[in-house]
Scaffold this motif. Structure first.
Motif, PDB file in Angstrom:
ATOM      1  N   GLU A  89       0.838  -1.207   0.000  1.00 49.99           N
ATOM      2  CA  GLU A  89       0.000   0.000   0.000  1.00 49.99           C
ATOM      3  C   GLU A  89       0.868   1.250   0.000  1.00 49.99           C
ATOM      4  N   ASN A  96      -0.592   9.209   6.187  1.00 49.00           N
ATOM      5  CA  ASN A  96      -1.943   8.765   6.473  1.00 49.00           C
ATOM      6  C   ASN A  96      -2.318   7.677   5.477  1.00 49.00           C
ATOM      7  N   LEU A  97      -2.477   6.483   5.979  1.00 47.35           N
ATOM      8  CA  LEU A  97      -2.824   5.346   5.124  1.00 47.35           C
ATOM      9  C   LEU A  97      -4.253   4.940   5.447  1.00 47.35           C
ATOM     10  N   GLU A  98      -5.156   5.363   4.605  1.00 47.38           N
ATOM     11  CA  GLU A  98      -6.589   5.121   4.818  1.00 47.38           C
ATOM     12  C   GLU A  98      -7.013   5.489   6.243  1.00 47.38           C
ATOM     13  N   GLY A  99      -6.495   6.598   6.729  1.00 42.63           N
ATOM     14  CA  GLY A  99      -6.910   7.101   8.034  1.00 42.63           C
ATOM     15  C   GLY A  99      -5.931   6.790   9.143  1.00 42.63           C
ATOM     16  N   TRP A 100      -5.105   5.745   8.966  1.00 48.11           N
ATOM     17  CA  TRP A 100      -4.122   5.432   9.999  1.00 48.11           C
ATOM     18  C   TRP A 100      -2.922   6.348   9.861  1.00 48.11           C
ATOM     19  N   THR A 101      -2.452   6.839  10.978  1.00 53.59           N
ATOM     20  CA  THR A 101      -1.222   7.621  10.985  1.00 53.59           C
ATOM     21  C   THR A 101      -0.073   6.676  11.320  1.00 53.59           C
ATOM     22  N   LEU A 102       0.795   6.438  10.330  1.00 57.32           N
ATOM     23  CA  LEU A 102       1.893   5.478  10.496  1.00 57.32           C
ATOM     24  C   LEU A 102       3.214   6.183  10.242  1.00 57.32           C
TER      25      LEU A 102
END
Lengths: 544, 137
Positions: free
Chosen positions: B61, B116-122
């Motif tokens: 992703e 921001n990966l589909e809403g996740w902050t990584l």
């Protein structure tokens, strides 16, 4: 005769104590005189009245309803909603002895110090005094509600609990405590019914709805109140001082209705009455994925202790808000069961539908969610607690909690209460509520979530998911009506002065959250009480 | 190609396993980890539950958003790891690299080097590591 049958026949209905007078029985045209007249017997009105117990001044307490909530009386609240969707006005404040404390959730917390400060990035922000000025009055509010010692001290609550608040590095994020008042102490009408009734100098008139506050010709003093009852009789109350404590919407409405001498309404010479209407927007804003199942969220999801109950929340520290120029916001990590319990307590299916919406909206792809969760867990395990891992972790072993945000809205003069053309059963104009939120309010939540997400990651707690990049605040679940008679030293910027006296009128005061010039995120009642005690001290000085 | 460059999937797994900086060998390893432990360097307890398949999906992703990083050498360089062809299997090197990655991962969050990966902050570091694993599978 069975208990149920006796109840049906009304035999068990609470009867007003001696000093409670059913205003419907007064002769038409009756005149009452007193030293102090308090309009409204909610939290503010009862706090002020209780401060006059055992004193020489004669106090009249006017309550629009009876001892219990009656839908016919509540119909007086009806109005038109023209702004953002809003809750049912018939339930938004209660006309009964005890006021809205008859159904409040009893969550209390003082405002944060930053809430009192003028913030250059928030127009119209700031109180005319700092938080320290309210500290002694918060202490009195604490005793009034019979709260335990140190009700907002995180460490004190941790000592009596097997769960702990999460720790964050760097001081950007803090844990705060919201105290939940036990119902037996929270229903103030029941708590104070006997002691108010027993006081020979305090007369409480039930079913007494104020129609107009009548000033003298120069609008410098209030001469009397015109009061009506549902049965059609009317009477007047003349006092040395008057306190308007009818709630954040009704306070503004009564001032606007009082237009026989000052056409625009009392205190409204600068077109400020009813403006700056505020509430606490609320929303499910995201999820917190805890990367270790041992990181319990229980400390945050409602704890019952020997000394009482509390809920904890996450918020940015005052310094972090200043640095990023943000509004205040607090985030409750909640589990499904917490949401459900709160829903049953409060707004029923309406809120339940909202929660379902939150849970289903922006749901991540199931497969990606599983893989991201696995990565998060593995990564945090590797960076912090790998050596302590007791067993191989199962697939997707995270704990996911919903983040429920309670948000401060910026003061907005266009968000307001006005009078419409519809009339209530007394022929008085009903309210028109135009609640508005600005872009600043929503953007601030987004930026706060970004900081929270980073701090959660840096602390190794897990990760935050904030799915909606076009997030917009648009609803509330609380009856926190604030700002409509805001406090300011300058009459051109506020309706009441720093003593809560209506600018220009010597003997008219306002109590309640309508005087809040800035709102924070704390549920308002604790500050309402603190301000009421502060006003009581002032009135005792004026009336001696 | 990965094989040619010397960076095998096993090496990436080793690296990820070493990030925890935990004791090199633990006596109480579970059966699954003991099997790994039979291999010379896969002895870190954190490896017992590491789901490389999931990391690979997340890595894919990430690379979909940043295709310019879909290169093992580049990712190693961005992560300050040794060149894939270099020898970095000694425990000392691995410990140093792991410490560096942990520090980078945390620093990412502190400094806002996140995605921001589909809403996740990584963190960028964890995403690049995942991408490395994706390329090595």
């Amino acid at each position: 005769m069975s208990l149920a049958r006796r109840a049906n026949l009304g035999i068990l209905r609470p009867q007003p104590p001696m000093a409670f007078i059913d205003a419907r029985t007064l002769p038409d045209g009756h005149r009452i005189e007193s030293d102090l007249c308090i309009i409204g017997s909610g939290a503010a009105g009862l706090a002020i009245a209780s401060e006059f117990k055992g004193r020489s001044q004669r106090v009249v307490l006017l309550e629009s309803g009876g001892l219990e909530v009656d839908p016919k009386i509540q119909a007086l609240n009806e109005g038109r909603i023209v702004g953002l969707p809003y809750l049912d006005l018939r339930r938004a404040w209660l006309r009964a002895f005890g006021g809205t404390t008859n159904h409040w959730t009893a969550h209390v917390r003082p405002l944060d110090p930053i809430d009192f400060e003028p913030r250059p990035w928030v127009p119209h922000s700031g109180w005319p005094f700092r938080s320290a000025a309210l500290t002694p009055f918060y202490a009195r509010a604490q005793r009034f509600l019979q709260l335990p010692e140190h009700p907002f001290d995180v460490e004190a609550w941790e000592q009596g609990d097997r769960y702990r608040a999460w720790r964050f590095e760097g001081g950007q994020v803090r844990t705060l405590v919201v105290q939940v008042v036990p119902i037996k102490h929270a229903r103030l009408g029941q708590v104070f019914r006997k002691s108010i009734a027993a006081d020979k100098k305090i007369d409480t008139y039930l079913f007494a709805t104020v129609q107009e506050i009548e000033p003298d010709g120069s609008v410098q003093r209030v001469l009397r109140l015109r009061v009506a009852t549902p049965t059609g009789n009317a009477f007047t109350v003349s006092s040395r001082c008057y306190v308007l404590a009818a709630g954040g919407i009704e306070n503004a409405r009564l001032l606007l209705l009082s237009s026989s001498v000052q056409q625009e309404g009392l205190g409204n010479q600068n077109d400020l009455v009813g403006r700056f209407f505020a509430n606490h927007p609320e929303a499910g804003v995201g999820q917190l994925y805890l990367s270790d199942r041992r990181l319990k969220s229980d400390f945050y999801s409602g704890r019952r202790h020997r000394d009482g109950s509390m809920r904890a929340a996450l918020a940015l520290a005052d310094g972090a808000q200043r640095e990023a120029e943000l509004l205040n916001a607090r985030f409750h990590p909640t589990r499904w069961i917490d949401d459900l319990a709160r829903t049953w307590e409060s707004e029923g299916l309406r809120a339940l539908r909202g929660i379902f919406r939150d849970l289903t909206a922006h749901r991540p792809r199931a497969d990606l969610e599983r893989h991201v969760a696995n990565l998060i867990v593995d990564m945090d395990a590797l960076t912090s607690a790998a050596s302590d891992r007791p067993a191989p972790h199962p697939e997707q072993p995270f704990t996911r909690t919903r983040l429920h945000a309670v948000v401060e809205q910026a003061p907005n003069p266009d968000s307001r209460v006005t009078l419409g053309d519809d009339r209530d059963q007394f022929g008085q104009r009903r309210v028109v509520l135009d609640w508005r939120l600005g872009d600043r309010d929503s953007v601030s939540v987004q930026r706060t979530m970004e900081i929270l997400a980073r701090e959660v990651g840096a602390a190794g707690l897990g990760r935050v998911r904030f799915p909606d990049r076009n997030f917009r605040l648009s609803q509330t679940q609380s009856y926190h009506h604030m700002g409509t008679t805001r406090m300011h030293e300058d009459p051109k910027q506020g309706v009441v002065d720093t003593t809560c006296r209506v600018h220009g009128i010597a003997n008219l005061f306002v109590a309640g959250s309508s005087v809040f010039p800035t709102y924070g995120t704390a549920n308002p009642t604790f500050t309402i009480l603190a301000l009421a005690f502060r006003l009581s001290d002032h009135l005792r000085g004026v009336l001696t | 190609m990965i094989q040619e460059m010397g960076l095998t999937r096993r090496k990436v797994l080793q690296l990820l396993a070493w990030i925890g900086l935990s004791p090199l060998v633990r006596n109480e390893l579970d059966p699954g980890a003991r099997a790994f432990a039979a291999q010379p360097v896969l002895v870190h307890p954190a490896l017992r539950g590491f789901r490389h398949a999931s990391a690979a999906v997340v890595g894919a992703e990430y690379l979909r958003r940043r295709p310019e990083e879909a290169d093992t050498s580049k990712l190693c360089r961005l992560l300050a790891l040794p060149d894939p062809g270099a020898s970095w299997e000694s425990s000392g090197d691995l410990t140093l690299h792991a410490a560096s990655l942990v520090a980078r991962h945390r620093q990412d969050f502190r400094t806002g080097r996140v995605l921001n990966l589909e809403g996740w902050t990584l963190s960028i570091t964890e995403l690049r590591l995942s991408a490395l694993l994706h390329l090595s599978t």
